[in-house]
Design a protein around this motif. Structure first.
Motif, PDB file in Angstrom:
ATOM      1  N   TRP A 200      16.357 -68.140 -78.789  1.00  0.00           N
ATOM      2  CA  TRP A 200      15.389 -69.813 -78.850  1.00  0.00           C
ATOM      3  C   TRP A 200      15.995 -70.494 -77.634  1.00  0.00           C
ATOM      4  O   TRP A 200      14.758 -70.541 -77.404  1.00  0.00           O
ATOM      5  CB  TRP A 200      16.644 -70.008 -80.294  1.00  0.00           C
ATOM      6  CG  TRP A 200      16.471 -69.636 -81.383  1.00  0.00           C
ATOM      7  CD1 TRP A 200      16.168 -67.990 -81.284  1.00  0.00           C
ATOM      8  CD2 TRP A 200      16.539 -70.082 -82.894  1.00  0.00           C
ATOM      9  NE1 TRP A 200      15.981 -67.954 -83.051  1.00  0.00           N
ATOM     10  CE2 TRP A 200      16.596 -68.880 -83.624  1.00  0.00           C
ATOM     11  CE3 TRP A 200      17.259 -71.625 -82.495  1.00  0.00           C
ATOM     12  CZ2 TRP A 200      17.015 -69.411 -84.910  1.00  0.00           C
ATOM     13  CZ3 TRP A 200      17.790 -71.232 -84.513  1.00  0.00           C
ATOM     14  CH2 TRP A 200      17.490 -70.342 -85.162  1.00  0.00           C
TER      15      TRP A 200
ATOM     16  N   LEU B  19      10.553 -74.438 -83.528  1.00  0.00           N
ATOM     17  CA  LEU B  19      10.988 -73.602 -83.268  1.00  0.00           C
ATOM     18  C   LEU B  19      10.909 -73.307 -84.940  1.00  0.00           C
ATOM     19  O   LEU B  19      11.786 -73.799 -85.626  1.00  0.00           O
ATOM     20  CB  LEU B  19      12.433 -73.355 -82.996  1.00  0.00           C
ATOM     21  CG  LEU B  19      12.343 -71.174 -82.549  1.00  0.00           C
ATOM     22  CD1 LEU B  19      12.438 -71.041 -81.139  1.00  0.00           C
ATOM     23  CD2 LEU B  19      13.141 -70.763 -83.214  1.00  0.00           C
TER      24      LEU B  19
ATOM     25  N   VAL C  45      14.420 -77.274 -85.495  1.00  0.00           N
ATOM     26  CA  VAL C  45      14.408 -75.446 -86.249  1.00  0.00           C
ATOM     27  C   VAL C  45      13.976 -75.784 -87.515  1.00  0.00           C
ATOM     28  O   VAL C  45      14.813 -76.873 -88.049  1.00  0.00           O
ATOM     29  CB  VAL C  45      15.709 -75.353 -85.599  1.00  0.00           C
ATOM     30  CG1 VAL C  45      15.865 -73.861 -86.895  1.00  0.00           C
ATOM     31  CG2 VAL C  45      15.833 -74.754 -84.974  1.00  0.00           C
TER      32      VAL C  45
END
Length: 255
Positions: free
Chosen positions: A125, A147, A177
């Motif tokens: 990541w 993400l 995220v």
């Protein structure tokens, strides 16, 4: 499948797949084939429809926009590492949207994993996030970036994401995220199918459902509707969703 072939990803099959394996077995063993089949078809949908599916799958953590246009979808793009090492990183998909009025850009770096185990990890990541941010450091400051982690989140998705984000924050990497299991993607697609009246849209949605089912990710209604549903953990529901009803043969009994 076509996207995987044209992107040079159809040959990345695990060594545990033998030469006599069926196409079904090959498909189930390939993260890239599943990603191409599911997301390739999802990108055929109109922007607002795709956005709602992603929003439902990630637990409504995304803003609720009605004006949405998918600008581009790039599969396995390569970004130069942020540390100028000469290496590259390769997320699975990059989705670029324009949303709202006045419009703003929202980009998704998609990292997909097979299975229900916790195979997503912090270093991947970090590398993808920092490479993308550096590539776009001279871009529009109003662009939002997420993400999107799909699959590989373990039985406790929220805890897995919280742990990885916390690990990254401790090293100075702050990122946005959102996450969904493949089963939650299937749920979001199924819910959209129930509300859809357009034949062309329904064909695409049914194709996505078929691709996910081939990889053993299915929408399960019955356990959520039972009065005793509280007895079922998410891990149990995932296990039943992944059960191969078509290939499992029941022994015949003579009565």
């Amino acid at each position: 499948m076509l996207i995987a072939l044209t992107s040079g990803k159809a040959g990345t099959i695990g060594t545990d797949i033998g030469p006599d394996a069926s196409w079904r077995e090959v498909f189930r063993a390939s993260e890239d084939l599943l990603t191409a089949s599911a997301f390739g078809r999802l990108t055929y949908l109109e922007g607002p429809v795709l956005w709602q599916i992603l929003r439902r799958a990630t637990g409504s953590t995304l803003p609720d926009f009605k004006l949405v246009e998918l600008i581009s979808a790039d599969f396995w793009p390569r970004f130069a590492e942020a540390d100028d090492s000469g290496y590259t990183v390769e997320p699975d998909v990059l989705l670029r949207f324009e949303v709202g009025d006045p419009s703003v850009r929202i980009d998704f770096i998609v990292e997909a994993k097979l299975g229900t185990g916790a195979s997503q990890y912090a270093e991947q990541w970090r590398r993808q996030w920092t490479a993308f941010k550096k590539m776009n450091e001279e871009g529009d400051a109003t662009t939002m970036v997420y993400l999107l982690a799909v699959g590989g989140l373990g039985s406790k998705k929220a805890l897995t994401v919280e742990r990885i984000v916390s690990d990254l924050a401790s090293t100075g990497t702050l990122l946005n995220v959102v996450a969904a299991t493949w089963g939650e993607i299937a749920d979001g697609v199924h819910q959209q199918l129930e509300n859809s009246v357009k034949p062309s849209e329904r064909r695409v949605l049914n194709d996505v459902i078929g691709a996910l089912a081939l990889a053993n990710y299915r929408h399960v209604d019955i356990l959520r509707d039972l009065h005793s549903a509280r007895r079922f953990t998410q891990a149990a529901i995932d296990r039943i969703s992944a059960y191969d009803f078509k290939e499992t043969k029941c022994p015949a009994r003579t009565i």
